[in-house]
Design an enzyme around this catalytic site. Structure first.
Site, mmCIF file in Angstrom:
data_model
loop_
_atom_site.group_PDB
_atom_site.id
_atom_site.type_symbol
_atom_site.label_atom_id
_atom_site.label_comp_id
_atom_site.label_asym_id
_atom_site.label_seq_id
_atom_site.Cartn_x
_atom_site.Cartn_y
_atom_site.Cartn_z
ATOM 1 N N LYS A 24 0.841 -1.205 0.000
ATOM 2 C CA LYS A 24 0.000 0.000 0.000
ATOM 3 C C LYS A 24 0.875 1.253 0.000
ATOM 4 O O LYS A 24 0.614 2.212 -0.735
ATOM 5 C CB LYS A 24 -0.947 -0.012 1.216
ATOM 6 C CG LYS A 24 -2.070 -1.035 1.083
ATOM 7 C CD LYS A 24 -2.896 -1.218 2.353
ATOM 8 C CE LYS A 24 -3.906 -2.353 2.167
ATOM 9 N NZ LYS A 24 -4.735 -2.628 3.357
ATOM 10 N N GLN A 76 -4.719 -1.917 9.506
ATOM 11 C CA GLN A 76 -4.702 -3.234 8.875
ATOM 12 C C GLN A 76 -5.307 -4.275 9.808
ATOM 13 O O GLN A 76 -4.969 -4.337 10.994
ATOM 14 C CB GLN A 76 -3.251 -3.598 8.495
ATOM 15 C CG GLN A 76 -3.119 -4.830 7.617
ATOM 16 C CD GLN A 76 -3.736 -4.666 6.237
ATOM 17 O OE1 GLN A 76 -3.777 -3.576 5.671
ATOM 18 N NE2 GLN A 76 -4.244 -5.758 5.690
ATOM 19 N N ASP A 125 -11.057 2.576 3.995
ATOM 20 C CA ASP A 125 -11.478 1.184 3.775
ATOM 21 C C ASP A 125 -12.989 1.051 3.607
ATOM 22 O O ASP A 125 -13.471 -0.022 3.232
ATOM 23 C CB ASP A 125 -11.070 0.318 4.978
ATOM 24 C CG ASP A 125 -9.667 -0.261 4.863
ATOM 25 O OD1 ASP A 125 -9.286 -0.640 3.740
ATOM 26 O OD2 ASP A 125 -8.973 -0.342 5.896
#
Ligand code: GUN
Length: 293
Positions: free
Chosen positions: A52, A96, A119
């Protein structure tokens, strides 16, 4: 059979975002900024975070990687998130998953401000998605939609079977493909670990999306001739012939299933790279909304 080439498509999307970022910076704006938080040393999570950050660098975003030891307190993380929420220099925040057991993913997700929730996991954004309102979409489902869109595949009126009901992939994919939207308007069946006769459902699918994390769960006898198969699985299996000692395989037995398909995603190089491209796209949208540009 045609491959749904996520590697190439994600590269195209990243090139588009790179050009868009360069144009914004040339106009005197600061670049978009993503903050990625990793707790602990899960090797797959470390790889995802690294990729990422690498992708941010490629498109010209600013990125900040915050790495914490597994032992950090939940409260410490929640305080950090609140300060990032309030930071005008930050556009997107992600933590994460999975998290260590003593940290509640629900609390973490609900603490990230919906307008910085890159997200799309915050329940406000999930609710907006379910109501067909504009929202950052979870990156993997968004990547699947983008593949369907850019390959010109029809979903309207199709039998769509999603195997997996996770909050990150299966559940949002089912919602998105059933919504009155484009792509969408599919007749969606969601299967999961409690489904009695999985093959009965998968054999009816015009479009089959598989997101279970079970190596080669889907075999050739479970797939209809001419189906579109989208394999979200990224599983490490031992392979002594590789330098790393492992290789990546999907939830679909690609070699056996591919000859029956009209389209299929490879693993690796299918859905995986699309996820990161869509995360970057979400971050651009949050940035534009944040700065009002
Ligand atoms: N873990 C597995 N997939 C994801 C994802 O898309 N976002 C985050 N934050 N964690 C994940």
């Amino acid at each position: 059979m045609e491959l749904l080439d996520g590697k190439q498509l994600s590269q195209t999307i990243k090139e588009e975002l790179k050009a868009e970022t360069a144009a914004l910076v040339a106009q005197g704006h600061r670049p978009p900024h993503l903050v990625a938080i990793l707790i602990g040393d899960n090797p797959a999570s470390q790889t995802y975070i690294r990729n990422k950050v690498k992708a941010c660098n490629f498109v010209g975003y600013r990125s900040t990687e915050l790495l914490y030891d597994t032992s950090i307190k939940e409260n410490f993380l929640l305080r950090k998130l609140r300060s990032l929420n309030a930071d005008p220099e930050v556009d997107g925040i992600l933590v994460q998953l999975p998290l260590p057991k003593h940290i509640s993913p629900t609390k973490v997700i609900e603490t990230i401000a919906p307008e910085k929730d890159v997200d799309g996991f915050n329940p406000i954004n999930v609710g907006r998605m379910a109501k067909n309102l504009p929202a950052p979409l979870p990156a993997t489902p968004a990547g699947i939609l983008e593949m369907i869109r850019r390959y010109g595949l029809e979903t309207k009126g199709k039998e769509i079977v999603v195997v997996g009901n996770s909050n990150i992939v299966g559940s949002p994919v089912s919602i998105l493909l059933a919504r009155d939207n484009e792509p969408g308007n599919g007749t969606v069946t969601t299967c999961h670990i409690h489904t009695r006769d999985l093959a009965f459902h998968t054999r009816r699918a015009d479009i089959l999306v598989v997101a279970t994390g079970v190596v080669h769960l889907v075999t050739a006898d479970m797939v209809q001739e001419g189906a579109v198969v989208i394999d979200v699985g990224i599983n490490r299996i031992e392979d002594a012939s590789r330098k790393t000692g492992y290789r990546l395989v999907g939830d679909v037995d690609f070699a056996a299933v591919a000859p029956k398909c009209s389209y299929i995603t490879p693993v690796p190089g299918g859905v995986g790279p699309m996820t990161i491209a869509m995360l970057l796209k979400n971050n651009m949208q949050l940035y534009r909304a944040h700065l009002g540009i």
